[in-house]
Design an enzyme around this catalytic site. Structure first.
Site, PDB file in Angstrom:
ATOM      1  N   GLY A 107     -88.000  58.065 -31.759  1.00  0.00           N
ATOM      2  CA  GLY A 107     -88.568  57.856 -33.088  1.00  0.00           C
ATOM      3  C   GLY A 107     -90.070  57.641 -33.060  1.00  0.00           C
ATOM      4  CG  LEU A 108     -92.050  55.618 -30.482  1.00  0.00           C
ATOM      5  CD1 LEU A 108     -92.233  55.040 -29.092  1.00  0.00           C
ATOM      6  CD2 LEU A 108     -92.805  54.782 -31.492  1.00  0.00           C
ATOM      7  CB  SER A 110     -92.226  62.459 -27.682  1.00  0.00           C
ATOM      8  OG  SER A 110     -90.969  62.893 -28.130  1.00  0.00           O
ATOM      9  CD  GLU A 143     -91.864  69.096 -34.971  1.00  0.00           C
ATOM     10  OE1 GLU A 143     -92.945  68.724 -34.470  1.00  0.00           O
ATOM     11  OE2 GLU A 143     -90.906  68.338 -35.151  1.00  0.00           O
ATOM     12  CG  ASP A 155     -94.027  62.894 -37.301  1.00  0.00           C
ATOM     13  OD1 ASP A 155     -93.917  61.866 -37.972  1.00  0.00           O
ATOM     14  OD2 ASP A 155     -93.068  63.644 -37.047  1.00  0.00           O
ATOM     15  CE1 TYR A 204     -87.707  65.010 -41.349  1.00  0.00           C
ATOM     16  CE2 TYR A 204     -87.866  67.367 -41.762  1.00  0.00           C
ATOM     17  CZ  TYR A 204     -88.420  66.107 -41.779  1.00  0.00           C
ATOM     18  OH  TYR A 204     -89.704  65.930 -42.262  1.00  0.00           O
TER      19      TYR A 204
END
Ligand code: GLA
Length: 363
Positions: A107-108, A110, A143, A155, A204
């Site tokens: 959840g960071l 990467s 992405e 992000d 998502y």
């Protein structure tokens, strides 16, 4: 040979869940860990990528890039290379090594950290001149096209444009980025549930479609254009699931605006309440939590020294973010790790994003 290094940190979402692709508001920060790329131009058309953590290599021809032919972890890099080519930005063959001290799937983001580090690395190596928002968009598009997640810009912007000791405010309609000082008396704990979230192509994107359906039913372009009151007045016109998805987004936008004011006034207690409300809305309205995250947040709520806690990022696993009183890190980490087997905690302060980091670490 002329070697270059770039670094981009991971991010945590402080408040504002799934608001970014609804053109809403977000509060985020960069964490003090990230991804580093080091390498040089190869003088030919070959790209060689080595991941030190995975101990794996990917070798591809620059002129034959295709997401389906390469290992999933390398798509974040090659997706950026692909964007450079699509935008006619200078790029040739190169060799690069990736190192990271950021836990993956926690959840960071990467992923954004790797994408942003790649944008910076290629720009340095081949001399592209990009402004910060162009960099963020290239990472995001990589992405979308190479990984298959239709993410917003939270992000990428947070990882690039954050400032140490501040929360980053993002207006995802105007792309205006601001910084609100985080009271010097706070620490952040990221509690990784150990439950792997798989955003790729799955829930998502479904949530994003639900939000688009809600906006369409309400006759607005994006959910940013609706308030909670307006939504409630028209509840009967929306299917139940779509109504609850929209309620999460309108509530989150309102919480971010109120939360930013609370931070500006040093009202951490109110800010913390908004974080708990955000999690409750994720759990009930958006259904992007899971029992492990709920348990971590419930534990945080009962732990002295915690202002607020909520899931951070896409959800369906991953991590919670806990805003706590500085000096109580050990107690809170102990409570969270005792609550759930396999949980791992990372204590961080709001750190510099990649651009501020590069400015203070000249090559
Ligand atoms: C993921 C996406 C972001 C954002 C968050 C949820 O991290 O990459 O764009 O939508 O989920 O707020």
């Amino acid at each position: 040979m002329n070697s270059q290094t770039s670094y981009a940190p991971g991010r945590a979402e402080l408040l504002g869940n799934h608001t970014d692709y609804n053109e809403g508001y977000v509060l985020a920060l960069a964490v003090d860990r990230g991804t580093t790329l080091t390498g040089q131009a190869s003088g030919d058309r070959t790209i060689r990528i080595h991941s030190r953590e995975l101990n794996q290599d990917v070798v591809v021809d620059l002129d034959h890039l295709a997401a389906e032919n390469v290992a999933p972890w390398s798509r974040y890099i090659l997706g950026v290379v692909d964007q450079f080519r699509r935008h006619d930005l200078p790029v040739e063959g190169f060799s690069v090594e990736i190192t990271s001290n950021l836990p993956l799937g926690a959840g960071l983001s990467s992923s954004a950290s790797l994408e942003n580090a790649t944008v910076l690395f290629l720009s340095k190596l081949f001399g592209a001149k990009l402004d910060p928002m162009q960099m963020a968009r290239i990472s995001q598009k990589a992405e979308h096209d190479f990984v298959g997640v239709r993410c917003g810009l939270l992000d990428q912007i947070a990882s690039l444009m954050s400032t140490a000791h501040h929360a980053t405010t993002i207006d995802c309609r105007t792309n205006e980025v601001g910084h609100v000082p985080l009271d010097g008396k706070t620490s952040i704990i990221i509690a990784n549930s150990g439950v792997k979230h798989a955003l790729v192509g799955g829930e998502y994107n479904e949530r994003r479609s639900d939000c688009e359906a809600a906006a369409h039913a309400l006759g607005v372009r994006f959910l940013r254009d609706a308030t909670t009151d307006q939504l409630k007045a028209r509840q009967s016109e929306l299917a139940e699931r779509i109504y609850h998805r929209a309620l999460h987004i309108t509530g989150e936008n309102e919480r971010v605006l109120e939360g930013s004011d609370a931070l500006r006034h040093g009202d951490l207690a109110r800010f913390g309440q908004l974080m708990f409300e955000s999690h409750e809305s994720s759990r009930f309205n958006f259904e992007n939590s899971c029992p492990e995250l709920d348990h971590l947040v419930a534990t945080a709520r009962q732990t002295p020294g915690v202002y607020g806690a909520r899931l951070s990022g896409g959800g369906f696993g991953g991590a919670t973010i806990n805003l706590i009183e500085k000096g109580r890190e050990d107690e809170v980490v102990h409570a969270l790790t005792a609550a759930l087997p396999g949980v791992s905690c990372l204590v961080t302060e709001a750190a510099d994003g990649a651009l501020a980091y590069a400015a203070s670490h000249p090559a």
